[in-house]
Enzyme design. Sequence first.
Site, PDB file in Angstrom:
ATOM      1  N   CYS A  98       0.837  -1.208   0.000  1.00 58.25           N
ATOM      2  CA  CYS A  98       0.000   0.000   0.000  1.00 58.25           C
ATOM      3  C   CYS A  98       0.874   1.261   0.000  1.00 58.25           C
ATOM      4  O   CYS A  98       1.882   1.322   0.695  1.00 58.25           O
ATOM      5  CB  CYS A  98      -0.849  -0.040   1.262  1.00 58.25           C
ATOM      6  SG  CYS A  98      -1.776   1.449   1.599  1.00 58.25           S
ATOM      7  N   CYS A 102      -4.247   7.089  -1.598  1.00 61.32           N
ATOM      8  CA  CYS A 102      -5.577   7.031  -2.233  1.00 61.32           C
ATOM      9  C   CYS A 102      -6.692   7.352  -1.258  1.00 61.32           C
ATOM     10  O   CYS A 102      -7.784   7.760  -1.682  1.00 61.32           O
ATOM     11  CB  CYS A 102      -5.823   5.648  -2.808  1.00 61.32           C
ATOM     12  SG  CYS A 102      -4.363   4.695  -3.116  1.00 61.32           S
ATOM     13  N   THR A 189      -4.674   4.729   7.709  1.00 58.94           N
ATOM     14  CA  THR A 189      -3.616   4.421   6.743  1.00 58.94           C
ATOM     15  C   THR A 189      -2.812   5.666   6.378  1.00 58.94           C
ATOM     16  O   THR A 189      -3.385   6.691   6.000  1.00 58.94           O
ATOM     17  CB  THR A 189      -4.257   3.826   5.478  1.00 58.94           C
ATOM     18  OG1 THR A 189      -4.901   2.613   5.833  1.00 58.94           O
ATOM     19  CG2 THR A 189      -3.215   3.548   4.405  1.00 58.94           C
ATOM     20  N   GLU A 256      -0.616   1.798   9.859  1.00 58.00           N
ATOM     21  CA  GLU A 256      -1.864   2.375  10.368  1.00 58.00           C
ATOM     22  C   GLU A 256      -1.722   2.907  11.795  1.00 58.00           C
ATOM     23  O   GLU A 256      -0.828   2.470  12.530  1.00 58.00           O
ATOM     24  CB  GLU A 256      -2.986   1.322  10.323  1.00 58.00           C
ATOM     25  CG  GLU A 256      -3.697   1.212   8.981  1.00 58.00           C
ATOM     26  CD  GLU A 256      -2.886   0.537   7.879  1.00 58.00           C
ATOM     27  OE1 GLU A 256      -1.912  -0.153   8.192  1.00 58.00           O
ATOM     28  OE2 GLU A 256      -3.242   0.722   6.689  1.00 58.00           O
ATOM     29  N   HIS A 291     -13.228   4.108  -2.734  1.00 58.74           N
ATOM     30  CA  HIS A 291     -12.072   3.352  -2.247  1.00 58.74           C
ATOM     31  C   HIS A 291     -12.150   1.878  -2.655  1.00 58.74           C
ATOM     32  O   HIS A 291     -11.138   1.236  -2.897  1.00 58.74           O
ATOM     33  CB  HIS A 291     -11.912   3.506  -0.734  1.00 58.74           C
ATOM     34  CG  HIS A 291     -10.489   3.296  -0.302  1.00 58.74           C
ATOM     35  ND1 HIS A 291      -9.446   4.077  -0.752  1.00 58.74           N
ATOM     36  CD2 HIS A 291      -9.908   2.349   0.476  1.00 58.74           C
ATOM     37  CE1 HIS A 291      -8.302   3.642  -0.255  1.00 58.74           C
ATOM     38  NE2 HIS A 291      -8.560   2.581   0.491  1.00 58.74           N
ATOM     39  N   TYR A 295      -9.416  -1.452  -5.367  1.00 62.10           N
ATOM     40  CA  TYR A 295      -8.786  -2.710  -4.974  1.00 62.10           C
ATOM     41  C   TYR A 295      -8.419  -3.627  -6.143  1.00 62.10           C
ATOM     42  O   TYR A 295      -7.537  -4.476  -6.014  1.00 62.10           O
ATOM     43  CB  TYR A 295      -9.644  -3.419  -3.920  1.00 62.10           C
ATOM     44  CG  TYR A 295      -9.282  -2.945  -2.522  1.00 62.10           C
ATOM     45  CD1 TYR A 295      -9.349  -1.589  -2.193  1.00 62.10           C
ATOM     46  CD2 TYR A 295      -8.827  -3.826  -1.553  1.00 62.10           C
ATOM     47  CE1 TYR A 295      -8.984  -1.148  -0.934  1.00 62.10           C
ATOM     48  CE2 TYR A 295      -8.460  -3.389  -0.297  1.00 62.10           C
ATOM     49  CZ  TYR A 295      -8.536  -2.047   0.014  1.00 62.10           C
ATOM     50  OH  TYR A 295      -8.164  -1.616   1.252  1.00 62.10           O
ATOM     51  N   CYS A 298      -4.717  -1.530  -6.925  1.00 62.77           N
ATOM     52  CA  CYS A 298      -3.545  -1.732  -6.060  1.00 62.77           C
ATOM     53  C   CYS A 298      -3.342  -3.193  -5.693  1.00 62.77           C
ATOM     54  O   CYS A 298      -2.213  -3.686  -5.696  1.00 62.77           O
ATOM     55  CB  CYS A 298      -3.628  -0.852  -4.818  1.00 62.77           C
ATOM     56  SG  CYS A 298      -4.830  -1.387  -3.596  1.00 62.77           S
ATOM     57  N   GLU A 442      -5.765  -7.059   5.931  1.00 62.66           N
ATOM     58  CA  GLU A 442      -6.038  -5.780   5.262  1.00 62.66           C
ATOM     59  C   GLU A 442      -6.860  -6.000   3.999  1.00 62.66           C
ATOM     60  O   GLU A 442      -7.752  -5.221   3.679  1.00 62.66           O
ATOM     61  CB  GLU A 442      -4.717  -5.072   4.943  1.00 62.66           C
ATOM     62  CG  GLU A 442      -4.879  -3.591   4.615  1.00 62.66           C
ATOM     63  CD  GLU A 442      -5.301  -3.363   3.178  1.00 62.66           C
ATOM     64  OE1 GLU A 442      -5.955  -2.336   2.917  1.00 62.66           O
ATOM     65  OE2 GLU A 442      -4.997  -4.187   2.308  1.00 62.66           O
TER      66      GLU A 442
HETATM   67 FE1  SF4 Z   1      -3.500   1.379   0.073  1.00 63.58          FE
HETATM   68 FE2  SF4 Z   1      -4.754   0.284  -2.006  1.00 63.58          FE
HETATM   69 FE3  SF4 Z   1      -6.143   1.686  -0.158  1.00 63.58          FE
HETATM   70 FE4  SF4 Z   1      -4.457   2.892  -1.871  1.00 63.58          FE
HETATM   71  S1  SF4 Z   1      -6.354   1.792  -2.375  1.00 63.58           S
HETATM   72  S2  SF4 Z   1      -4.654   3.287   0.323  1.00 63.58           S
HETATM   73  S3  SF4 Z   1      -2.811   1.417  -2.064  1.00 63.58           S
HETATM   74  S4  SF4 Z   1      -5.044  -0.273   0.162  1.00 63.58           S
END
Ligand code: SF4
Length: 478
Positions: A98, A102, A189, A256, A291, A295, A298, A442
């Site tokens: 991560c 984002c 995060t 986190e 968000h 997924y 990333c 996660e």
């Molecule tokens: Fe992290 Fe993926 Fe969330 Fe971006 S979208 S903050 S890379 S888990």
Amino acid sequence: MMNKEQYLDSLRKLKPVIHCNGRRITDVVDDPITRPHVNSAAMTYELAFQPEYEDLMTATSSLTGKKINRFTHLHQSTEDLVKKVKMLRMIAQKTGTCFQRCVGFDAMNATFIVTDKVDKACGTNYHQRFIDFVKYVQENDLMIAGSMTDPKGDRSKKPGQQVDPDMFVHIVERRDDGIVVRGAKAHQTGMVNSHAMLILPTTNLGPEDKDYAVACVIPVDAPGVVHIFGRQTNDGRRLQGDIDTGNSEYAIVGGETLTVLNDVFVPWNLVFMCGEYQFAQEYVEYFASYHRQNYGGCKAGVADVIIGATAAMAEYNGIPGASHIKDKLIEMIHLVETMYNCSIACSAEGHKTPAGNYYVNTLLANTVKLNCTRTMYEVSRLAHDIAGGFIATLPYEADLKSPETGHYIEKYFAASPKVTTENRIRMARLLENMTGGTALAESMHGAGSPQAMRVMLYRETNMEQKKELAKNLAKVKV
Ligand code: SF4
């Protein structure tokens, strides 16, 4: 725009209160526990200056017409939404983890939509205030932590019914010059290496919860803010060397925090919701869907690294061509590309909001994340299957380097003559750290727990229309 070094320097100027393992972290950039997370976030700055990534990493501001880092952009088209997914996959392929930025990106786009709605319904002036804030973020290329999740206390009770009223962030004082907020945000995060946090509500609210309907921006080092850094699987290995951490440059997950807000003052120009409880639920849904869109970007990038490490392990073990290995690798590829497909689809099916930015298809975005809660476990299971049990039983790095034991480890952990034992161990440690513990949890709970997606899927589906389709074919009238 800031480059990597400017980002690191900007963090050095901040003075957040960070507690970690019974001590204070005073230098987030160079502390061995936080440094890998900083490195990962710094990629969002570094890549913006590389010509081959310019199209994905930068955009033209809809507010100023200037070139900006895409992580500060308000999406202006479905193409922008698609580019976001491609950008996230590309960065994750480089970090294997991560890169945190984002969350604020998504919180800003959601807040842009909601402040416009609230103003139109209530005659407030949040939207222009928020535009001014976004301009400032774009101009200074800031990293904003998106702060939604409250500790929540007793899950059967609404915010206003909790025995401890601080289980959700709430307004404790309204003053002429601003508000004072109290409470905490959990699982934050990238918080310690952000510049500020954008607070937003975490659940639907009723009239009795008015004080919990708050959105505002707080600098990470504002008076009254205390960060408690979270423990991760194997994080102590960062203090012991390089090999056993697996991904020593970028670590795993986002770093986190539990961030406590002890009566923090926020001036009015940074307040974007103050009591409009009736908009809390859709605020949460906008943010969460943005968000969840991510997924298949990333996590697909992270999974690309896992697939590569698994294929390499098969070679290092001496069995690259076995048909069952190939079958399992194909299964991994299929799972990962399915996740990516969903992210591209929810972006391509996005639409323009009344505020003017673009928003994803909610049903498809929630499908992405629900798939991810299964896919990353299955991809990890297949990786473990192919790599072998030694990823869980390897000796310490110090014993590999010890003159007394190193030669035994070199001898008895050797496999294919094409690779050194140390390199075989390095790849095994990368897989171990990317496919277990914190990384998997996660994948399950980041961007919301699976049940939240199931609720959204049912709500977004027109079941009556589906029943009508069936009745027409079955020639049933009622
Ligand atoms: Fe992290 Fe993926 Fe969330 Fe971006 S979208 S903050 S890379 S888990």
